[in-house]
Each structure stands twice: as structure tokens, then as C-alpha cells.
Design a protein around this motif. Structure first.
Motif, short mmCIF file in Angstrom:
data_model
loop_
_atom_site.label_atom_id
_atom_site.label_comp_id
_atom_site.label_asym_id
_atom_site.label_seq_id
_atom_site.Cartn_x
_atom_site.Cartn_y
_atom_site.Cartn_z
N ALA A 37 0.98 -1.31 -0.05
CA ALA A 37 0.07 -0.04 -0.03
C ALA A 37 0.87 1.15 -0.01
O ALA A 37 0.57 2.25 -0.59
CB ALA A 37 -0.88 -0.07 1.29
N LEU A 38 2.08 1.27 0.72
CA LEU A 38 2.89 2.46 0.89
C LEU A 38 3.41 2.66 -0.50
O LEU A 38 3.74 3.79 -1.03
CB LEU A 38 3.87 2.21 1.71
CG LEU A 38 3.43 2.46 3.44
CD1 LEU A 38 4.38 1.75 4.29
CD2 LEU A 38 3.35 3.97 3.41
N ASP A 39 3.95 1.61 -1.34
CA ASP A 39 4.37 1.84 -2.47
C ASP A 39 3.45 2.23 -3.54
O ASP A 39 3.88 3.12 -4.59
CB ASP A 39 5.09 0.13 -3.11
CG ASP A 39 6.10 -0.19 -2.30
OD1 ASP A 39 6.82 0.67 -1.79
OD2 ASP A 39 6.64 -1.32 -2.48
N THR A 40 2.12 1.98 -3.49
CA THR A 40 1.24 2.53 -4.29
C THR A 40 1.05 3.85 -3.99
O THR A 40 0.93 4.67 -5.01
CB THR A 40 -0.13 1.63 -4.18
OG1 THR A 40 0.03 0.41 -4.40
CG2 THR A 40 -1.18 1.98 -5.07
N TYR A 41 0.89 4.10 -2.85
CA TYR A 41 0.94 5.62 -2.40
C TYR A 41 2.11 6.41 -3.01
O TYR A 41 1.78 7.47 -3.76
CB TYR A 41 0.93 5.68 -0.97
CG TYR A 41 0.86 6.99 -0.31
CD1 TYR A 41 -0.39 7.67 0.10
CD2 TYR A 41 2.03 7.85 -0.17
CE1 TYR A 41 -0.40 8.90 0.83
CE2 TYR A 41 2.06 9.18 0.27
CZ TYR A 41 0.95 9.60 1.00
OH TYR A 41 0.83 10.90 1.38
N LEU A 43 3.71 5.94 -5.85
CA LEU A 43 3.57 5.95 -7.06
C LEU A 43 2.56 6.97 -7.38
O LEU A 43 3.10 7.55 -8.34
CB LEU A 43 3.19 4.67 -8.02
CG LEU A 43 4.02 3.55 -7.97
CD1 LEU A 43 3.41 2.15 -8.29
CD2 LEU A 43 5.24 3.70 -8.90
N ASP A 44 1.76 7.23 -6.63
CA ASP A 44 0.52 8.20 -7.03
C ASP A 44 1.03 9.53 -6.55
O ASP A 44 0.94 10.66 -7.27
CB ASP A 44 -0.76 7.86 -6.20
CG ASP A 44 -1.48 6.79 -6.79
OD1 ASP A 44 -1.21 6.43 -7.97
OD2 ASP A 44 -2.62 6.45 -6.30
N VAL A 45 1.72 9.69 -5.34
CA VAL A 45 2.14 10.99 -4.71
C VAL A 45 3.19 11.45 -4.93
O VAL A 45 3.73 12.65 -5.03
CB VAL A 45 1.66 11.18 -3.18
CG1 VAL A 45 2.08 12.37 -2.54
CG2 VAL A 45 0.40 10.67 -2.83
N GLY A 46 4.36 10.40 -5.19
CA GLY A 46 5.67 10.82 -5.62
C GLY A 46 6.60 10.53 -4.33
O GLY A 46 7.71 10.90 -4.39
N HIS A 47 6.08 10.23 -3.16
CA HIS A 47 6.96 10.11 -2.00
C HIS A 47 6.13 9.32 -0.87
O HIS A 47 4.86 9.06 -1.06
CB HIS A 47 7.26 11.36 -1.42
CG HIS A 47 6.09 12.29 -1.21
ND1 HIS A 47 5.67 12.31 0.24
CD2 HIS A 47 5.44 13.24 -1.78
CE1 HIS A 47 4.81 13.09 0.13
NE2 HIS A 47 4.63 13.74 -0.90
N TYR A 48 6.91 8.77 0.11
CA TYR A 48 6.09 8.11 1.00
C TYR A 48 5.47 9.09 2.12
O TYR A 48 6.08 10.31 2.16
CB TYR A 48 7.10 7.03 1.79
CG TYR A 48 7.48 6.05 0.95
CD1 TYR A 48 6.68 4.82 0.58
CD2 TYR A 48 8.60 5.89 0.34
CE1 TYR A 48 6.93 3.83 0.05
CE2 TYR A 48 9.17 4.87 -0.26
CZ TYR A 48 8.28 3.83 -0.54
OH TYR A 48 8.69 2.51 -1.33
N TYR A 72 -5.93 3.60 0.22
CA TYR A 72 -4.81 2.55 -0.25
C TYR A 72 -4.96 1.06 0.54
O TYR A 72 -4.36 -0.06 0.27
CB TYR A 72 -3.48 3.08 -0.39
CG TYR A 72 -3.18 4.27 -1.11
CD1 TYR A 72 -2.99 3.90 -2.39
CD2 TYR A 72 -3.39 5.64 -0.51
CE1 TYR A 72 -2.74 5.07 -3.38
CE2 TYR A 72 -3.22 6.44 -1.42
CZ TYR A 72 -2.85 6.26 -2.77
OH TYR A 72 -2.76 7.50 -3.66
N LEU A 73 -5.78 1.22 1.65
CA LEU A 73 -6.16 0.30 2.67
C LEU A 73 -7.68 0.17 2.44
O LEU A 73 -8.33 1.16 2.31
CB LEU A 73 -5.74 0.14 3.83
CG LEU A 73 -4.17 0.02 4.14
CD1 LEU A 73 -3.87 0.51 5.65
CD2 LEU A 73 -3.46 -1.12 3.62
#
Length: 120
Positions: A37-41, A43-48, A72-73
């Protein structure tokens, strides 16, 4: 009655040992789900998410994150199997982010079921 007592004395320790192992495996699986979920975030936002935003950023859009495309969850961020919150730090000391549970004892470090369960 003696036979039942012997069976309980033999089976109970094995049962509780398996229960502890399953809680550790469940924690490892949840950490893996959080990582995806953090990796998808990212990809969308550009950072964790930052440490301050925490894992809650996977469920509720943080302020000033126009590219957020979550949630994302599917549900709210759960506690670990022992009822303790997961720990999240970004940037991390061991990678781009650190994600971990303090284990059964809820304290840093430890051994056995009380050992920390981490993403590094």
C-alpha cells in the motif's frame, strides 16, 4: 481423569506455541500488505507519507496531497495481533521507511514472541 490431565499437559504447550507463531506470521503478512500500500501511495503521490502523516495517510488523504488517489487500504489501519499500534518512520533508518511491530511485549527489542517484527 489422569489420562485427560496427561493429554492436556502434552497438547496445551504445543497449541500455545503454534498460536504464538501464527501471530508472528500474521504480523509479517500485515507488514507486507502495508508495504504494498505504501508503494502504491508513493507511485501516486511521488513520496512516502511522512512520519507525522503515518499509516493513516493510506486511508485518509493528507492535506496538500493533490495526487492522493486512495484509500490504499480497504479498512482502517489495524493494530498488530497483540493490540499494539504499528510503528512507522519515514525517512527510515534502515530504508526509505521503517515499519515494525514491537511484538507481543510491546517494547523495543526482545526475544522470541517479544522480538520486534520489521520490514528490514
Amino acid at each position: 481423569m489422569v489420562i485427560i490431565g496427561l493429554l492436556v499437559g502434552y497438547v496445551a504447550p504445543r497449541y500455545f506455541a503454534q498460536l504464538g507463531k501464527s501471530e508472528v506470521r500474521a504480523t509479517q503478512a500485515q507488514i507486507g500488505a502495508f508495504e504494498r500500500a505504501l508503494d502504491t501511495y508513493r507511485l501516486d503521490v511521488g513520496h512516502y507519507p511522512t512520519t507525522e502523516q503515518g499509516l493513516q495517510a493510506l486511508v485518509v488523504a493528507p492535506q496538500n496531497e493533490a495526487k492522493w488517489n486512495g484509500p490504499y487500504l480497504q479498512k482502517t489501519v489495524p493494530s498488530d495481533p497483540w493490540g499494539h499500534p504499528y510503528q512507522y518512520k519515514s525517512p527510515g533508518e534502515h530504508g526509505e521507511f521503517d515499519l515494525y511491530s514491537f511484538g507481543k511485549d510491546g517494547q523495543p527489542g526482545g526475544t522470541g514472541e517479544g522480538a520486534d517484527i520489521t520490514n528490514w
